[in-house]
Write a protein that holds these residues in place. Structure first.
Motif, mmCIF file in Angstrom:
data_model
loop_
_atom_site.group_PDB
_atom_site.id
_atom_site.type_symbol
_atom_site.label_atom_id
_atom_site.label_comp_id
_atom_site.label_asym_id
_atom_site.label_seq_id
_atom_site.Cartn_x
_atom_site.Cartn_y
_atom_site.Cartn_z
ATOM 1 N N ARG A 408 44.662 36.786 50.007
ATOM 2 C CA ARG A 408 45.041 35.701 47.912
ATOM 3 C C ARG A 408 44.277 36.914 47.173
ATOM 4 N N VAL A 409 42.853 36.593 47.281
ATOM 5 C CA VAL A 409 41.762 37.491 47.010
ATOM 6 C C VAL A 409 42.526 38.717 46.331
ATOM 7 N N ILE A 410 42.359 39.129 47.353
ATOM 8 C CA ILE A 410 42.926 41.562 46.809
ATOM 9 C C ILE A 410 44.384 40.988 46.207
ATOM 10 N N SER A 411 45.368 40.034 46.431
ATOM 11 C CA SER A 411 46.528 40.649 45.681
ATOM 12 C C SER A 411 46.322 39.970 44.236
ATOM 13 N N GLU A 412 45.011 38.738 44.162
ATOM 14 C CA GLU A 412 45.264 38.342 42.678
ATOM 15 C C GLU A 412 44.253 39.468 41.643
ATOM 16 N N THR A 413 43.695 40.435 42.344
ATOM 17 C CA THR A 413 43.339 41.831 41.500
ATOM 18 C C THR A 413 43.642 42.041 40.398
ATOM 19 N N PRO A 414 43.747 41.872 39.366
ATOM 20 C CA PRO A 414 43.331 42.456 37.659
ATOM 21 C C PRO A 414 43.924 43.492 38.381
ATOM 22 N N LYS A 415 45.100 44.309 37.389
ATOM 23 C CA LYS A 415 45.686 45.294 37.797
ATOM 24 C C LYS A 415 44.476 46.457 36.822
ATOM 25 N N LEU A 416 44.416 47.533 37.108
ATOM 26 C CA LEU A 416 43.770 48.346 37.171
ATOM 27 C C LEU A 416 44.377 49.935 37.037
ATOM 28 N N ARG A 417 43.539 50.321 35.870
ATOM 29 C CA ARG A 417 43.646 51.892 35.551
ATOM 30 C C ARG A 417 44.197 52.787 36.875
ATOM 31 N N PRO A 418 45.549 53.245 37.596
ATOM 32 C CA PRO A 418 45.211 53.971 38.651
ATOM 33 C C PRO A 418 44.441 55.251 38.241
ATOM 34 N N ALA A 419 44.808 55.874 39.598
ATOM 35 C CA ALA A 419 43.588 57.237 39.925
ATOM 36 C C ALA A 419 44.465 58.360 39.849
ATOM 37 N N THR A 420 44.053 59.553 39.106
ATOM 38 C CA THR A 420 44.619 60.373 38.935
ATOM 39 C C THR A 420 43.974 61.713 39.674
ATOM 40 N N GLN A 421 44.824 62.761 39.881
ATOM 41 C CA GLN A 421 45.022 63.946 39.636
ATOM 42 C C GLN A 421 46.055 65.468 38.799
ATOM 43 N N LYS A 422 45.438 66.156 38.817
ATOM 44 C CA LYS A 422 45.113 66.684 37.790
ATOM 45 C C LYS A 422 46.114 66.258 36.827
#
Length: 439
Positions: A408-422
Protein backbone atom coordinates in the motif's frame (compact mmCIF):
# COMPACT_ATOMS: atom_id res chain seq x y z
CA UNK A 1 0.07 -8.31 -24.20
CA UNK A 2 0.30 -10.97 -26.90
CA UNK A 3 2.22 -14.02 -25.74
CA UNK A 4 4.50 -15.68 -28.27
CA UNK A 5 5.60 -19.31 -28.03
CA UNK A 6 8.07 -21.40 -29.96
CA UNK A 7 6.73 -24.24 -32.12
CA UNK A 8 6.48 -27.68 -30.62
CA UNK A 9 9.70 -29.68 -30.60
CA UNK A 10 9.61 -33.46 -30.47
CA UNK A 11 12.72 -35.55 -30.04
CA UNK A 12 12.84 -39.30 -30.63
CA UNK A 13 16.04 -41.16 -29.87
CA UNK A 14 16.26 -44.68 -31.29
CA UNK A 15 19.10 -47.12 -31.74
CA UNK A 16 20.89 -46.96 -35.10
CA UNK A 17 18.80 -48.21 -38.01
CA UNK A 18 15.96 -48.91 -35.60
CA UNK A 19 12.38 -47.95 -36.39
CA UNK A 20 9.52 -48.47 -33.97
CA UNK A 21 6.50 -49.59 -36.02
CA UNK A 22 3.01 -48.35 -35.23
CA UNK A 23 -0.22 -50.07 -36.12
CA UNK A 24 -1.60 -49.16 -39.53
CA UNK A 25 1.81 -47.98 -40.80
CA UNK A 26 4.05 -49.67 -43.33
CA UNK A 27 6.57 -46.86 -43.78
CA UNK A 28 8.94 -45.26 -41.21
CA UNK A 29 7.56 -41.78 -41.96
CA UNK A 30 4.06 -42.96 -41.11
CA UNK A 31 5.28 -44.39 -37.78
CA UNK A 32 6.98 -41.11 -36.90
CA UNK A 33 3.85 -39.13 -37.70
CA UNK A 34 1.73 -41.56 -35.69
CA UNK A 35 4.11 -41.20 -32.73
CA UNK A 36 3.82 -37.41 -32.84
CA UNK A 37 0.03 -37.60 -33.07
CA UNK A 38 -0.27 -40.01 -30.12
CA UNK A 39 1.94 -37.93 -27.85
CA UNK A 40 0.22 -34.67 -28.82
CA UNK A 41 -3.18 -36.20 -28.11
CA UNK A 42 -2.11 -37.38 -24.67
CA UNK A 43 -0.54 -34.00 -23.97
CA UNK A 44 -3.84 -32.26 -24.76
CA UNK A 45 -5.70 -34.65 -22.46
CA UNK A 46 -3.29 -33.91 -19.63
CA UNK A 47 -3.64 -30.15 -20.12
CA UNK A 48 -7.43 -30.50 -20.08
CA UNK A 49 -7.24 -32.56 -16.89
CA UNK A 50 -5.16 -30.01 -14.99
CA UNK A 51 -6.68 -26.90 -16.53
CA UNK A 52 -3.44 -25.26 -17.61
CA UNK A 53 -0.47 -25.89 -19.90
CA UNK A 54 2.97 -26.68 -18.52
CA UNK A 55 6.29 -27.71 -20.00
CA UNK A 56 7.88 -31.09 -19.24
CA UNK A 57 10.44 -33.58 -20.51
CA UNK A 58 9.78 -37.33 -20.44
CA UNK A 59 11.78 -40.44 -21.32
CA UNK A 60 10.70 -44.07 -21.73
CA UNK A 61 12.77 -47.27 -22.00
CA UNK A 62 10.70 -50.17 -23.40
CA UNK A 63 11.51 -53.83 -24.01
CA UNK A 64 9.56 -56.52 -25.88
CA UNK A 65 9.55 -59.73 -23.80
CA UNK A 66 9.43 -63.29 -25.18
CA UNK A 67 5.65 -63.32 -24.82
CA UNK A 68 5.24 -60.37 -27.17
CA UNK A 69 4.35 -57.89 -24.41
CA UNK A 70 5.92 -54.46 -24.07
CA UNK A 71 7.30 -53.67 -20.62
CA UNK A 72 8.45 -50.29 -19.37
CA UNK A 73 11.96 -50.83 -18.02
CA UNK A 74 12.69 -47.27 -16.93
CA UNK A 75 10.97 -43.93 -17.24
CA UNK A 76 11.43 -40.40 -16.05
CA UNK A 77 9.43 -37.17 -16.03
CA UNK A 78 11.10 -33.90 -15.14
CA UNK A 79 7.91 -32.40 -13.69
CA UNK A 80 4.92 -34.75 -13.63
CA UNK A 81 5.56 -38.44 -13.03
CA UNK A 82 1.80 -39.13 -13.08
CA UNK A 83 1.87 -38.41 -16.82
CA UNK A 84 4.24 -41.32 -17.50
CA UNK A 85 1.58 -44.01 -17.16
CA UNK A 86 -0.82 -42.12 -19.45
CA UNK A 87 1.76 -41.75 -22.23
CA UNK A 88 3.02 -45.33 -21.78
CA UNK A 89 -0.48 -46.80 -21.99
CA UNK A 90 -1.20 -44.93 -25.24
CA UNK A 91 2.10 -46.06 -26.77
CA UNK A 92 1.61 -49.72 -25.80
CA UNK A 93 -1.80 -49.72 -27.44
CA UNK A 94 -0.47 -48.33 -30.75
CA UNK A 95 3.00 -49.87 -31.18
CA UNK A 96 2.87 -52.83 -33.56
CA UNK A 97 4.74 -55.48 -31.57
CA UNK A 98 4.07 -58.07 -34.31
CA UNK A 99 6.69 -56.29 -36.43
CA UNK A 100 9.31 -56.37 -33.66
CA UNK A 101 11.74 -59.03 -32.45
CA UNK A 102 11.55 -60.57 -28.98
CA UNK A 103 14.06 -58.96 -26.64
CA UNK A 104 14.18 -55.74 -28.62
CA UNK A 105 14.55 -52.64 -26.45
CA UNK A 106 14.30 -48.99 -27.38
CA UNK A 107 14.10 -45.50 -25.87
CA UNK A 108 11.73 -42.64 -26.59
CA UNK A 109 12.13 -39.06 -25.41
CA UNK A 110 9.39 -36.45 -25.57
CA UNK A 111 9.53 -32.74 -24.89
CA UNK A 112 6.23 -31.26 -23.81
CA UNK A 113 5.95 -27.58 -24.68
CA UNK A 114 3.32 -24.97 -25.32
CA UNK A 115 1.19 -24.88 -28.44
CA UNK A 116 0.44 -21.50 -30.02
CA UNK A 117 -3.32 -21.92 -29.65
CA UNK A 118 -5.09 -20.13 -26.83
CA UNK A 119 -6.19 -22.43 -24.03
CA UNK A 120 -8.88 -21.57 -21.49
CA UNK A 121 -8.65 -22.93 -17.95
CA UNK A 122 -11.69 -23.98 -15.91
CA UNK A 123 -12.83 -21.49 -13.31
CA UNK A 124 -11.79 -23.01 -10.01
CA UNK A 125 -11.75 -21.11 -6.72
CA UNK A 126 -8.76 -20.43 -4.54
CA UNK A 127 -8.43 -23.23 -2.01
CA UNK A 128 -8.20 -21.11 1.13
CA UNK A 129 -9.25 -17.48 1.65
CA UNK A 130 -6.85 -15.11 3.38
CA UNK A 131 -8.49 -12.62 5.78
CA UNK A 132 -5.58 -10.20 5.25
CA UNK A 133 -6.39 -10.00 1.54
CA UNK A 134 -9.62 -8.13 2.27
CA UNK A 135 -7.51 -5.10 3.02
CA UNK A 136 -6.39 -5.10 -0.60
CA UNK A 137 -9.89 -4.13 -1.73
CA UNK A 138 -9.21 -0.67 -0.31
CA UNK A 139 -6.02 -0.24 -2.32
CA UNK A 140 -5.55 1.43 -5.68
CA UNK A 141 -5.50 -0.65 -8.87
CA UNK A 142 -1.71 -1.06 -8.98
CA UNK A 143 -1.65 -2.27 -5.38
CA UNK A 144 -4.55 -4.69 -5.92
CA UNK A 145 -2.62 -6.40 -8.71
CA UNK A 146 0.48 -6.47 -6.48
CA UNK A 147 -1.67 -8.12 -3.78
CA UNK A 148 -2.87 -10.75 -6.22
CA UNK A 149 0.70 -11.55 -7.22
CA UNK A 150 1.70 -11.64 -3.57
CA UNK A 151 -0.86 -14.29 -2.70
CA UNK A 152 -0.03 -16.31 -5.82
CA UNK A 153 3.52 -16.52 -4.51
CA UNK A 154 2.40 -16.97 -0.89
CA UNK A 155 0.10 -19.86 -1.80
CA UNK A 156 2.82 -21.54 -3.85
CA UNK A 157 5.28 -21.24 -0.96
CA UNK A 158 2.74 -22.85 1.36
CA UNK A 159 1.64 -25.55 -1.08
CA UNK A 160 5.21 -26.67 -1.65
CA UNK A 161 5.94 -26.46 2.08
CA UNK A 162 9.11 -24.47 1.47
CA UNK A 163 9.33 -23.63 5.17
CA UNK A 164 10.41 -27.20 5.88
CA UNK A 165 11.44 -28.48 2.44
CA UNK A 166 14.26 -26.35 1.09
CA UNK A 167 14.31 -26.53 -2.68
CA UNK A 168 14.49 -24.30 -5.71
CA UNK A 169 11.89 -23.34 -8.26
CA UNK A 170 11.78 -20.77 -11.05
CA UNK A 171 8.64 -20.49 -13.14
CA UNK A 172 6.66 -17.95 -15.14
CA UNK A 173 2.93 -18.12 -14.38
CA UNK A 174 0.75 -16.76 -17.19
CA UNK A 175 -2.64 -15.44 -16.05
CA UNK A 176 -5.56 -14.42 -18.22
CA UNK A 177 -8.15 -12.31 -16.40
CA UNK A 178 -7.35 -13.99 -13.10
CA UNK A 179 -7.11 -17.55 -14.44
CA UNK A 180 -3.90 -19.57 -14.55
CA UNK A 181 -3.41 -20.47 -18.22
CA UNK A 182 0.20 -21.55 -18.69
CA UNK A 183 3.21 -22.34 -16.56
CA UNK A 184 6.68 -22.08 -18.06
CA UNK A 185 9.13 -23.81 -15.70
CA UNK A 186 12.81 -22.95 -16.01
CA UNK A 187 14.21 -24.65 -12.91
CA UNK A 188 12.57 -27.38 -10.87
CA UNK A 189 14.57 -30.42 -9.84
CA UNK A 190 11.99 -30.85 -7.03
CA UNK A 191 12.80 -34.33 -5.80
CA UNK A 192 9.41 -34.55 -4.09
CA UNK A 193 7.45 -33.87 -7.32
CA UNK A 194 4.75 -31.70 -5.75
CA UNK A 195 4.65 -28.92 -8.30
CA UNK A 196 1.61 -29.90 -10.39
CA UNK A 197 -0.49 -30.64 -7.28
CA UNK A 198 0.53 -27.29 -5.82
CA UNK A 199 -0.39 -25.36 -8.97
CA UNK A 200 -3.81 -27.00 -9.10
CA UNK A 201 -4.72 -25.48 -5.76
CA UNK A 202 -5.03 -21.92 -6.99
CA UNK A 203 -5.74 -21.49 -10.70
CA UNK A 204 -8.14 -18.61 -10.13
CA UNK A 205 -8.19 -15.59 -7.86
CA UNK A 206 -11.83 -14.64 -7.41
CA UNK A 207 -13.98 -12.88 -4.82
CA UNK A 208 -12.83 -15.11 -1.97
CA UNK A 209 -9.88 -12.77 -1.74
CA UNK A 210 -10.38 -10.03 -4.30
CA UNK A 211 -13.16 -8.38 -6.19
CA UNK A 212 -13.13 -10.32 -9.42
CA UNK A 213 -13.42 -7.19 -11.52
CA UNK A 214 -10.15 -5.86 -10.10
CA UNK A 215 -8.33 -8.74 -11.76
CA UNK A 216 -10.41 -8.69 -14.92
CA UNK A 217 -8.97 -5.23 -15.55
CA UNK A 218 -5.48 -6.65 -15.46
CA UNK A 219 -5.98 -8.70 -18.63
CA UNK A 220 -3.02 -10.95 -19.30
CA UNK A 221 -0.07 -10.75 -16.96
CA UNK A 222 2.93 -12.85 -16.01
CA UNK A 223 4.08 -13.59 -12.50
CA UNK A 224 7.77 -14.51 -12.27
CA UNK A 225 8.10 -16.87 -9.32
CA UNK A 226 11.51 -17.65 -7.85
CA UNK A 227 12.37 -19.58 -4.73
CA UNK A 228 15.99 -20.41 -4.00
CA UNK A 229 16.53 -23.19 -1.49
CA UNK A 230 20.32 -22.90 -1.44
CA UNK A 231 21.31 -20.14 0.99
CA UNK A 232 24.37 -21.65 2.68
CA UNK A 233 27.43 -22.43 0.55
CA UNK A 234 28.48 -25.18 2.98
CA UNK A 235 25.35 -27.11 2.02
CA UNK A 236 25.95 -26.82 -1.73
CA UNK A 237 27.54 -30.26 -2.38
CA UNK A 238 24.79 -32.27 -0.64
CA UNK A 239 22.11 -29.90 -1.97
CA UNK A 240 23.08 -30.42 -5.62
CA UNK A 241 23.71 -34.12 -5.15
CA UNK A 242 20.10 -34.52 -4.02
CA UNK A 243 18.75 -32.61 -7.00
CA UNK A 244 21.07 -33.58 -9.85
CA UNK A 245 22.77 -36.73 -8.55
CA UNK A 246 19.92 -39.02 -9.57
CA UNK A 247 20.38 -38.00 -13.22
CA UNK A 248 24.13 -38.63 -13.02
CA UNK A 249 23.88 -41.99 -11.23
CA UNK A 250 21.26 -43.24 -13.71
CA UNK A 251 23.24 -41.76 -16.64
CA UNK A 252 20.12 -39.89 -17.70
CA UNK A 253 21.98 -37.20 -19.61
CA UNK A 254 18.99 -35.80 -21.52
CA UNK A 255 17.21 -35.07 -18.25
CA UNK A 256 20.35 -33.63 -16.68
CA UNK A 257 20.56 -31.19 -19.57
CA UNK A 258 16.87 -30.38 -19.13
CA UNK A 259 17.25 -29.77 -15.40
CA UNK A 260 20.21 -27.45 -15.92
CA UNK A 261 18.49 -25.39 -18.62
CA UNK A 262 15.22 -26.46 -20.26
CA UNK A 263 15.35 -23.82 -23.00
CA UNK A 264 18.47 -24.92 -24.89
CA UNK A 265 19.76 -28.13 -26.43
CA UNK A 266 23.15 -27.25 -24.96
CA UNK A 267 22.38 -25.95 -21.45
CA UNK A 268 23.63 -22.51 -20.48
CA UNK A 269 24.67 -21.76 -16.91
CA UNK A 270 24.24 -18.01 -17.01
CA UNK A 271 25.82 -16.42 -13.98
CA UNK A 272 24.66 -13.01 -15.14
CA UNK A 273 21.15 -13.82 -13.97
CA UNK A 274 19.67 -13.04 -10.56
CA UNK A 275 20.39 -16.66 -9.71
CA UNK A 276 24.14 -16.18 -10.16
CA UNK A 277 24.89 -17.26 -6.56
CA UNK A 278 23.04 -20.52 -7.20
CA UNK A 279 24.58 -20.96 -10.63
CA UNK A 280 28.13 -20.42 -9.42
CA UNK A 281 27.80 -23.36 -7.04
CA UNK A 282 25.93 -25.47 -9.59
CA UNK A 283 28.76 -24.94 -12.07
CA UNK A 284 31.33 -25.93 -9.44
CA UNK A 285 29.38 -29.10 -8.62
CA UNK A 286 29.05 -30.15 -12.28
CA UNK A 287 32.73 -29.46 -13.03
CA UNK A 288 33.73 -31.58 -10.02
CA UNK A 289 31.49 -34.43 -11.23
CA UNK A 290 33.04 -34.11 -14.69
CA UNK A 291 36.59 -34.23 -13.27
CA UNK A 292 35.69 -37.31 -11.22
CA UNK A 293 34.54 -39.10 -14.38
CA UNK A 294 30.91 -39.29 -13.25
CA UNK A 295 29.84 -37.25 -16.29
CA UNK A 296 31.24 -38.44 -19.66
CA UNK A 297 31.68 -34.99 -21.22
CA UNK A 298 30.96 -31.34 -20.63
CA UNK A 299 27.40 -30.85 -21.81
CA UNK A 300 26.93 -27.22 -20.83
CA UNK A 301 28.25 -23.77 -21.71
CA UNK A 302 28.73 -20.83 -19.37
CA UNK A 303 28.54 -17.08 -19.29
CA UNK A 304 30.58 -16.05 -16.29
CA UNK A 305 29.67 -13.10 -14.11
CA UNK A 306 32.58 -10.68 -14.76
CA UNK A 307 32.67 -9.31 -11.24
CA UNK A 308 30.21 -10.82 -8.80
CA UNK A 309 28.27 -8.24 -6.82
CA UNK A 310 27.94 -9.80 -3.40
CA UNK A 311 26.86 -6.65 -1.62
CA UNK A 312 23.61 -7.16 0.21
CA UNK A 313 20.54 -5.04 -0.32
CA UNK A 314 20.99 -3.87 3.28
CA UNK A 315 24.02 -1.90 2.15
CA UNK A 316 21.99 -0.03 -0.45
CA UNK A 317 18.73 1.56 0.59
CA UNK A 318 17.51 1.24 -2.99
CA UNK A 319 19.15 -1.05 -5.55
CA UNK A 320 18.97 -0.21 -9.25
CA UNK A 321 18.30 -3.01 -11.70
CA UNK A 322 21.25 -4.26 -13.76
CA UNK A 323 19.60 -2.98 -16.95
CA UNK A 324 20.30 0.64 -15.97
CA UNK A 325 22.73 2.12 -18.45
CA UNK A 326 25.92 4.00 -17.62
CA UNK A 327 24.52 6.81 -19.76
CA UNK A 328 21.77 7.52 -17.25
CA UNK A 329 21.74 11.25 -16.58
CA UNK A 330 19.24 11.61 -13.72
CA UNK A 331 17.51 9.20 -11.37
CA UNK A 332 13.84 9.80 -10.47
CA UNK A 333 13.33 12.92 -8.39
CA UNK A 334 11.05 13.62 -5.43
CA UNK A 335 9.49 17.07 -5.29
CA UNK A 336 11.85 18.06 -2.46
CA UNK A 337 14.93 17.21 -4.56
CA UNK A 338 16.27 19.80 -6.97
CA UNK A 339 16.48 18.31 -10.48
CA UNK A 340 19.44 20.58 -11.21
CA UNK A 341 21.60 18.74 -8.68
CA UNK A 342 24.15 16.20 -9.87
CA UNK A 343 23.02 12.60 -10.33
CA UNK A 344 25.05 11.41 -7.34
CA UNK A 345 23.39 13.97 -5.08
CA UNK A 346 19.98 13.07 -6.53
CA UNK A 347 20.57 9.39 -5.74
CA UNK A 348 21.22 10.27 -2.11
CA UNK A 349 18.20 12.58 -2.06
CA UNK A 350 15.98 9.90 -3.63
CA UNK A 351 17.04 7.32 -1.06
CA UNK A 352 16.56 9.76 1.82
CA UNK A 353 13.14 10.94 0.61
CA UNK A 354 11.96 7.37 -0.02
CA UNK A 355 12.95 6.24 3.48
CA UNK A 356 11.41 9.39 4.97
CA UNK A 357 8.15 8.87 3.06
CA UNK A 358 7.90 5.21 4.09
CA UNK A 359 8.64 5.91 7.77
CA UNK A 360 5.94 8.59 7.83
CA UNK A 361 3.35 6.61 5.83
CA UNK A 362 3.71 3.01 7.04
CA UNK A 363 1.01 2.19 9.58
CA UNK A 364 2.18 -0.78 11.62
CA UNK A 365 -0.87 -3.10 11.76
CA UNK A 366 -2.29 -3.41 15.28
CA UNK A 367 -2.57 -7.18 14.98
CA UNK A 368 1.09 -7.36 13.96
CA UNK A 369 2.06 -5.32 17.02
CA UNK A 370 0.00 -7.62 19.25
CA UNK A 371 1.65 -10.70 17.72
CA UNK A 372 5.12 -9.13 17.88
CA UNK A 373 5.73 -9.52 14.13
CA UNK A 374 8.93 -8.03 12.71
CA UNK A 375 10.95 -8.50 9.56
CA UNK A 376 12.41 -6.96 6.44
CA UNK A 377 10.32 -6.89 3.28
CA UNK A 378 11.79 -6.12 -0.16
CA UNK A 379 9.44 -4.45 -2.63
CA UNK A 380 10.23 -4.16 -6.33
CA UNK A 381 8.69 -1.38 -8.45
CA UNK A 382 9.18 0.54 -11.68
CA UNK A 383 9.13 4.31 -12.02
CA UNK A 384 7.47 4.86 -15.39
CA UNK A 385 8.23 7.62 -17.90
CA UNK A 386 5.24 9.48 -16.46
CA UNK A 387 6.71 9.40 -12.96
CA UNK A 388 4.06 6.98 -11.72
CA UNK A 389 4.87 3.63 -10.11
CA UNK A 390 3.95 0.27 -11.66
CA UNK A 391 4.93 -3.39 -11.49
CA UNK A 392 4.85 -3.43 -7.69
CA UNK A 393 5.87 -6.82 -6.35
CA UNK A 394 7.06 -8.23 -3.03
CA UNK A 395 10.34 -9.98 -3.76
CA UNK A 396 11.14 -11.11 -0.19
CA UNK A 397 8.27 -11.74 2.20
CA UNK A 398 7.89 -11.42 5.97
CA UNK A 399 4.24 -11.81 7.07
CA UNK A 400 1.13 -10.94 5.04
CA UNK A 401 0.07 -8.27 7.56
CA UNK A 402 3.38 -6.46 7.20
CA UNK A 403 3.89 -7.10 3.49
CA UNK A 404 0.47 -5.84 2.38
CA UNK A 405 0.96 -2.56 4.22
CA UNK A 406 4.30 -2.23 2.43
CA UNK A 407 2.50 -2.72 -0.91
CA UNK A 408 0.00 0.00 0.00
CA UNK A 409 2.68 2.48 1.00
CA UNK A 410 4.78 1.94 -2.13
CA UNK A 411 1.71 2.15 -4.38
CA UNK A 412 0.83 5.56 -2.91
CA UNK A 413 4.28 7.07 -3.42
CA UNK A 414 3.83 10.64 -4.67
CA UNK A 415 4.32 11.10 -8.40
CA UNK A 416 8.00 11.53 -9.24
CA UNK A 417 9.92 13.32 -11.92
CA UNK A 418 11.08 10.34 -14.06
CA UNK A 419 14.65 9.28 -14.70
CA UNK A 420 16.24 10.70 -17.83
CA UNK A 421 18.69 9.35 -20.37
CA UNK A 422 20.04 11.51 -23.19
CA UNK A 423 17.48 14.13 -22.24
CA UNK A 424 14.49 11.76 -22.53
CA UNK A 425 12.36 10.20 -19.81
CA UNK A 426 13.05 6.48 -19.26
CA UNK A 427 11.64 3.69 -17.09
CA UNK A 428 13.71 2.71 -14.07
CA UNK A 429 13.29 -0.19 -11.63
CA UNK A 430 14.15 -0.39 -7.95
CA UNK A 431 14.07 -2.87 -5.09
CA UNK A 432 13.27 -1.13 -1.82
CA UNK A 433 13.99 -2.84 1.52
CA UNK A 434 11.69 -1.86 4.38
CA UNK A 435 13.01 -2.79 7.82
CA UNK A 436 10.12 -3.34 10.22
CA UNK A 437 10.97 -3.42 13.93
CA UNK A 438 8.92 -2.80 17.03
CA UNK A 439 10.29 -0.32 19.55
Amino acid sequence: MKLQFLPLLFLVFLSPAQVIPFKGCSEPECSQERYFAIMAEVEAQIYAQYGFEYNDSLSFDFKLDDGGELSLLKSYAWINEDAISVYAKALKEQINTAEMEAGQDFSLNYRQDFSPEELSAPELSLSSPHPEARECRKFNEAAQLACAKYFISYELDQALDFDTFKDDLSADLFYQYGKLSRVNISRAPLVNKRLIDALQQFPLFDDQNFKKKSLEKSGEFIYHYKHIGLTDSAQAPSYFDQRYGEYIRSENWSQLRRAIDPTRATPLIDTLLQLHFYNEFLLRYLEEQLSAGNIPQRMWTTERYPQADNSSSDEKATSLSKEQSAELEKVPVFKDCNPEWSNEVLKTCFEYQMVKYISESYNYPRKAIFLGLEGKVYVYFVVEKTGELSGIEVRTKTYPLLDLEAIRVISETPKLRPATQKGKAVRMSFTQPINLKLN
